[in-house]
Write a protein that holds these residues in place. Structure first.
Motif, PDB file in Angstrom:
ATOM      1  N   ILE A  12       0.711  -1.101  -0.085  1.00  0.00           N
ATOM      2  CA  ILE A  12      -0.190   0.000   0.089  1.00  0.00           C
ATOM      3  C   ILE A  12       0.889   1.127   0.113  1.00  0.00           C
ATOM      4  O   ILE A  12       0.400   2.201  -0.596  1.00  0.00           O
ATOM      5  N   ALA A  13       1.815   1.235   0.635  1.00  0.00           N
ATOM      6  CA  ALA A  13       2.857   2.558   0.868  1.00  0.00           C
ATOM      7  C   ALA A  13       3.342   2.922  -0.553  1.00  0.00           C
ATOM      8  O   ALA A  13       3.322   4.104  -0.933  1.00  0.00           O
ATOM      9  N   ASP A  14       3.685   1.751  -1.395  1.00  0.00           N
ATOM     10  CA  ASP A  14       4.181   1.990  -2.533  1.00  0.00           C
ATOM     11  C   ASP A  14       3.367   2.590  -3.508  1.00  0.00           C
ATOM     12  O   ASP A  14       3.551   3.564  -4.512  1.00  0.00           O
ATOM     13  N   VAL A  15       2.012   1.911  -3.412  1.00  0.00           N
ATOM     14  CA  VAL A  15       1.079   2.125  -4.356  1.00  0.00           C
ATOM     15  C   VAL A  15       0.588   3.506  -4.257  1.00  0.00           C
ATOM     16  O   VAL A  15       0.143   4.386  -5.142  1.00  0.00           O
ATOM     17  N   GLU A  16       0.553   3.912  -2.916  1.00  0.00           N
ATOM     18  CA  GLU A  16      -0.179   5.225  -2.587  1.00  0.00           C
ATOM     19  C   GLU A  16       0.764   6.344  -2.875  1.00  0.00           C
ATOM     20  O   GLU A  16       0.381   7.409  -3.210  1.00  0.00           O
TER      21      GLU A  16
ATOM     22  N   ALA B 294      -5.865   9.839 -10.535  1.00  0.00           N
ATOM     23  CA  ALA B 294      -4.812   9.342  -9.211  1.00  0.00           C
ATOM     24  C   ALA B 294      -5.400   9.760  -8.017  1.00  0.00           C
ATOM     25  O   ALA B 294      -5.470   8.856  -7.029  1.00  0.00           O
ATOM     26  N   VAL B 295      -6.040  10.981  -7.816  1.00  0.00           N
ATOM     27  CA  VAL B 295      -6.849  11.501  -6.589  1.00  0.00           C
ATOM     28  C   VAL B 295      -8.002  10.364  -6.355  1.00  0.00           C
ATOM     29  O   VAL B 295      -8.291  10.125  -5.373  1.00  0.00           O
ATOM     30  N   GLU B 296      -8.783   9.981  -7.449  1.00  0.00           N
ATOM     31  CA  GLU B 296      -9.876   9.278  -7.143  1.00  0.00           C
ATOM     32  C   GLU B 296      -9.396   7.947  -6.740  1.00  0.00           C
ATOM     33  O   GLU B 296     -10.001   7.539  -5.806  1.00  0.00           O
ATOM     34  N   PHE B 297      -8.207   7.273  -7.030  1.00  0.00           N
ATOM     35  CA  PHE B 297      -7.674   6.116  -6.545  1.00  0.00           C
ATOM     36  C   PHE B 297      -7.486   6.100  -5.152  1.00  0.00           C
ATOM     37  O   PHE B 297      -8.030   5.405  -4.267  1.00  0.00           O
ATOM     38  N   VAL B 298      -6.787   7.293  -4.583  1.00  0.00           N
ATOM     39  CA  VAL B 298      -6.704   7.472  -3.357  1.00  0.00           C
ATOM     40  C   VAL B 298      -8.137   7.749  -2.599  1.00  0.00           C
ATOM     41  O   VAL B 298      -8.208   6.995  -1.613  1.00  0.00           O
ATOM     42  N   ILE B 299      -8.889   8.448  -2.884  1.00  0.00           N
ATOM     43  CA  ILE B 299     -10.156   8.520  -2.479  1.00  0.00           C
ATOM     44  C   ILE B 299     -11.075   7.189  -2.169  1.00  0.00           C
ATOM     45  O   ILE B 299     -11.517   6.751  -1.325  1.00  0.00           O
ATOM     46  N   THR B 300     -10.926   6.336  -3.392  1.00  0.00           N
ATOM     47  CA  THR B 300     -11.553   4.997  -3.432  1.00  0.00           C
ATOM     48  C   THR B 300     -10.925   4.261  -2.413  1.00  0.00           C
ATOM     49  O   THR B 300     -11.740   3.475  -1.835  1.00  0.00           O
ATOM     50  N   LEU B 301      -9.623   4.141  -2.021  1.00  0.00           N
ATOM     51  CA  LEU B 301      -9.175   3.354  -1.180  1.00  0.00           C
ATOM     52  C   LEU B 301      -9.384   3.930   0.278  1.00  0.00           C
ATOM     53  O   LEU B 301      -9.720   2.963   1.111  1.00  0.00           O
TER      54      LEU B 301
ATOM     55  N   ALA C 144     -11.676  -3.183   3.672  1.00  0.00           N
ATOM     56  CA  ALA C 144     -10.547  -3.639   4.066  1.00  0.00           C
ATOM     57  C   ALA C 144     -10.100  -2.687   5.268  1.00  0.00           C
ATOM     58  O   ALA C 144      -9.587  -1.734   5.264  1.00  0.00           O
ATOM     59  N   PRO C 145     -10.542  -3.029   6.166  1.00  0.00           N
ATOM     60  CA  PRO C 145     -10.700  -2.159   7.803  1.00  0.00           C
ATOM     61  C   PRO C 145      -9.108  -2.017   8.163  1.00  0.00           C
ATOM     62  O   PRO C 145      -8.454  -3.098   7.998  1.00  0.00           O
ATOM     63  N   GLY C 146      -8.656  -1.151   8.361  1.00  0.00           N
ATOM     64  CA  GLY C 146      -7.191  -0.704   8.905  1.00  0.00           C
ATOM     65  C   GLY C 146      -6.331  -0.411   7.846  1.00  0.00           C
ATOM     66  O   GLY C 146      -5.150  -0.182   8.147  1.00  0.00           O
ATOM     67  N   LEU C 147      -6.791  -0.460   6.429  1.00  0.00           N
ATOM     68  CA  LEU C 147      -5.857  -0.310   5.449  1.00  0.00           C
ATOM     69  C   LEU C 147      -5.201   1.021   5.365  1.00  0.00           C
ATOM     70  O   LEU C 147      -3.819   1.233   5.208  1.00  0.00           O
ATOM     71  N   MET C 148      -6.026   2.046   5.459  1.00  0.00           N
ATOM     72  CA  MET C 148      -5.355   3.247   5.542  1.00  0.00           C
ATOM     73  C   MET C 148      -4.689   3.864   6.752  1.00  0.00           C
ATOM     74  O   MET C 148      -3.739   4.311   6.681  1.00  0.00           O
ATOM     75  N   ARG C 149      -5.254   2.977   7.760  1.00  0.00           N
ATOM     76  CA  ARG C 149      -4.569   3.359   9.272  1.00  0.00           C
ATOM     77  C   ARG C 149      -3.196   2.867   9.087  1.00  0.00           C
ATOM     78  O   ARG C 149      -2.391   3.385   9.573  1.00  0.00           O
ATOM     79  N   ARG C 150      -2.932   1.646   8.375  1.00  0.00           N
ATOM     80  CA  ARG C 150      -1.720   1.013   8.199  1.00  0.00           C
ATOM     81  C   ARG C 150      -0.875   1.778   7.472  1.00  0.00           C
ATOM     82  O   ARG C 150       0.336   2.010   7.656  1.00  0.00           O
ATOM     83  N   LEU C 151      -1.437   2.563   6.427  1.00  0.00           N
ATOM     84  CA  LEU C 151      -0.509   3.351   5.749  1.00  0.00           C
ATOM     85  C   LEU C 151       0.031   4.683   6.532  1.00  0.00           C
ATOM     86  O   LEU C 151       1.228   5.028   6.546  1.00  0.00           O
ATOM     87  N   LEU C 152      -0.754   5.217   7.466  1.00  0.00           N
ATOM     88  CA  LEU C 152      -0.329   6.194   8.257  1.00  0.00           C
ATOM     89  C   LEU C 152       0.485   5.780   9.123  1.00  0.00           C
ATOM     90  O   LEU C 152       1.323   6.618   9.526  1.00  0.00           O
TER      91      LEU C 152
END
Length: 136
Positions: free
Chosen positions: A88-92, A112-119, A126-134
């Motif tokens: 996720i970090a590389d993709v984001e 590209a922004v739509e991709f980030v918003i969709t995630l 995918a609970p915790g996906l964005m939290r994991r990125l942070l």
């Protein structure tokens, strides 16, 4: 030759963005069809090649093909966001670079922004996906 090798070869086609985009679309469809997480996990090795198909299009000035690639990746993020979790970090990071690239067309940057918003909106799947990125 395994299916992963076949996809990897097509995703890295040296001269045809059409082949790369078709391979990306096929890979996204395959991941969406795999209902068992362990089967999706076997396809994880393809994610860097999938992202490289996008960057190859951008680097070669094939912006229309890059937009097709982004649309496919947005679809993947919306339907199978868990597939992206390991990298996720590389993709984001790649998507944020595309979004910030002033030389690109607005449509490309918006996708590209739509991709980030969709995630960010994929919390139920995918609970915790964005939290994991942070945390990274």
């Amino acid at each position: 030759m395994t299916i992963q090798n076949l996809f990897a070869s097509a995703l890295a086609h040296p001269t045809s963005p059409d082949v790369r985009i078709a391979a990306l679309g096929a890979a996204v469809n395959l991941v969406q069809c795999l209902s068992i997480n362990s089967d999706q996990d076997k396809m994880q090795d393809l994610l860097p090649a999938m992202m490289r198909a996008l960057t190859d299009c951008l680097n070669s000035g094939q912006e229309a093909s890059a937009q097709e690639a982004l649309e496919l990746l947005v679809e993947l993020a919306g339907s199978e966001s868990r597939f992206l979790r390991r990298q996720i970090a590389d993709v984001e990071g790649a998507m944020l670079q595309v979004a910030e690239a002033a030389q690109l067309e607005d449509g490309t940057r918006h996708l590209a922004v739509e991709f980030v918003i969709t995630l960010a909106e994929a919390r139920e799947r995918a609970p915790g996906l964005m939290r994991r990125l942070l945390e990274i």
